[in-house]
Scaffold this motif. Structure first.
Motif, short mmCIF file in Angstrom:
data_model
loop_
_atom_site.label_atom_id
_atom_site.label_comp_id
_atom_site.label_asym_id
_atom_site.label_seq_id
_atom_site.Cartn_x
_atom_site.Cartn_y
_atom_site.Cartn_z
N VAL A 162 18.41 16.13 5.91
CA VAL A 162 16.97 15.89 5.83
C VAL A 162 16.28 16.39 7.11
N VAL A 163 16.92 16.15 8.26
CA VAL A 163 16.36 16.61 9.53
C VAL A 163 16.31 18.13 9.57
N LEU A 164 17.38 18.77 9.14
CA LEU A 164 17.38 20.23 9.11
C LEU A 164 16.36 20.77 8.11
N PHE A 216 13.87 13.02 15.15
CA PHE A 216 15.21 13.60 15.22
C PHE A 216 15.17 15.11 15.06
N ALA A 217 14.17 15.64 14.37
CA ALA A 217 14.01 17.09 14.31
C ALA A 217 13.74 17.65 15.70
N GLY A 218 12.93 16.96 16.48
CA GLY A 218 12.71 17.38 17.86
C GLY A 218 13.97 17.30 18.71
N ILE A 219 14.77 16.25 18.50
CA ILE A 219 16.01 16.12 19.25
C ILE A 219 16.96 17.28 18.94
N VAL A 220 17.09 17.63 17.67
CA VAL A 220 17.96 18.75 17.29
C VAL A 220 17.44 20.05 17.89
#
Length: 284
Positions: A70-72, A251-255
């Motif tokens: 989902v994050v990707l 979490f998208a920003g963390i990745v």
């Protein structure tokens, strides 16, 4: 009676003797570097699998830790929309420009500290006090002195990168072996020749180590300042997503930060190997 030709032993290097030697076994030989890369990839893949399946099957709270897929997917949507290149570009621009300013000031300052007692007496107390101090505490001062836009963020990054660079440069230039310096002076080398042909080459591994330490510090400072001051950038996008309880966006920003940091750090390592191709560490 046995013939003399029959009794003569076969020479070790004769063709008949070579034919009797067993053929060498051919197999896959992995270098230590390839083994290290394979282990790192396996560890990252295992952590990604635990993240994905743990969130998918209820072992982890999907709101607190959304699935990796989902994050990707969110990153892909933002990439198509054009927000990811803009945020990553602004963050990288601030980090690299502040890092470059800190390096341009810190490397000459470290060299002058190693070669001049007056400069060392003046800068050494400032470096000793400022190095362990949390640099982010100066952000309100920089906002008051400059602005709330890119200028204060870049200066904050340069201020954070300055101290590890000047400390590493001073350590590298002040611990040089005296024999090459005395030999160069005995052959008539001036101060400029000593600087470019003796001091800098011999201190270059230590200087590059300081740069490798300062660059991640600069990236961390950039993300923190973007979170505190807002605006465009990876840190600003993460803090905005957190305000709206958008855990997927956080979490998208963390990745994105992980990928950006990995690319930057590996690029610096490649540049170091290119610069120090003459050094024994490159042979290892």
């Amino acid at each position: 009676m046995m013939n003399m030709a029959q009794a003569r032993p076969i020479a070790p290097n004769s063709p008949s003797q070579k034919q009797k030697l067993p053929a060498p076994r051919r197999g896959l030989h992995l270098s230590p570097h390839m083994v290290d890369v394979a282990v790192q990839v396996a560890v990252v893949a295992a952590l990604a699998g635990i993240w994905e399946f743990g969130a998918r099957f209820g072992a982890l709270n999907p709101f607190l830790l959304p699935p990796l897929s989902v994050v990707l997917g969110r990153i892909w949507e933002d990439l198509i929309a054009g927000t990811v290149p803009v945020d990553l570009g602004l963050t990288l621009y601030r980090a690299l420009l502040g890092f470059a300013i800190g390096a341009v000031i810190g490397i000459p300052a470290g060299i002058l500290m190693a070669r001049s007692n007056v400069v060392r007496w003046f800068l050494d107390p400032l470096v000793s006090i400022g190095f362990p101090m949390p640099k982010i505490a100066f952000l309100p001062i920089f906002i008051l002195w400059f602005d709330i836009y890119d200028t204060s963020k870049i200066i904050m990054v340069a201020f954070s990168c300055f101290f590890p660079i000047v400390a590493a440069t001073y350590a590298g230039c002040s611990s040089l072996d005296k024999w090459p310096i005395w030999s160069a002076r005995s052959f008539g080398a001036g101060e400029r020749e000593l600087l470019w042909e003796v001091y800098l080459p011999m201190a270059m591994p230590q200087i590059l180590t300081g740069l490798q330490v300062a660059l991640p510090v600069g990236m961390i400072t950039t993300i923190v300042t973007e979170m505190l001051m807002g605006g465009r950038g990876v840190g600003g996008a993460m803090i905005m997503a957190g305000r709206f309880a958008d855990s997927v966006g956080v979490f998208a920003g963390i990745v994105q930060i992980i990928i950006l940091g990995f690319v930057v750090v590996k690029s610096v390592e490649m540049i170091r190997r290119r610069i120090l191709i003459w050094h024994p560490e490159s042979r290892r």
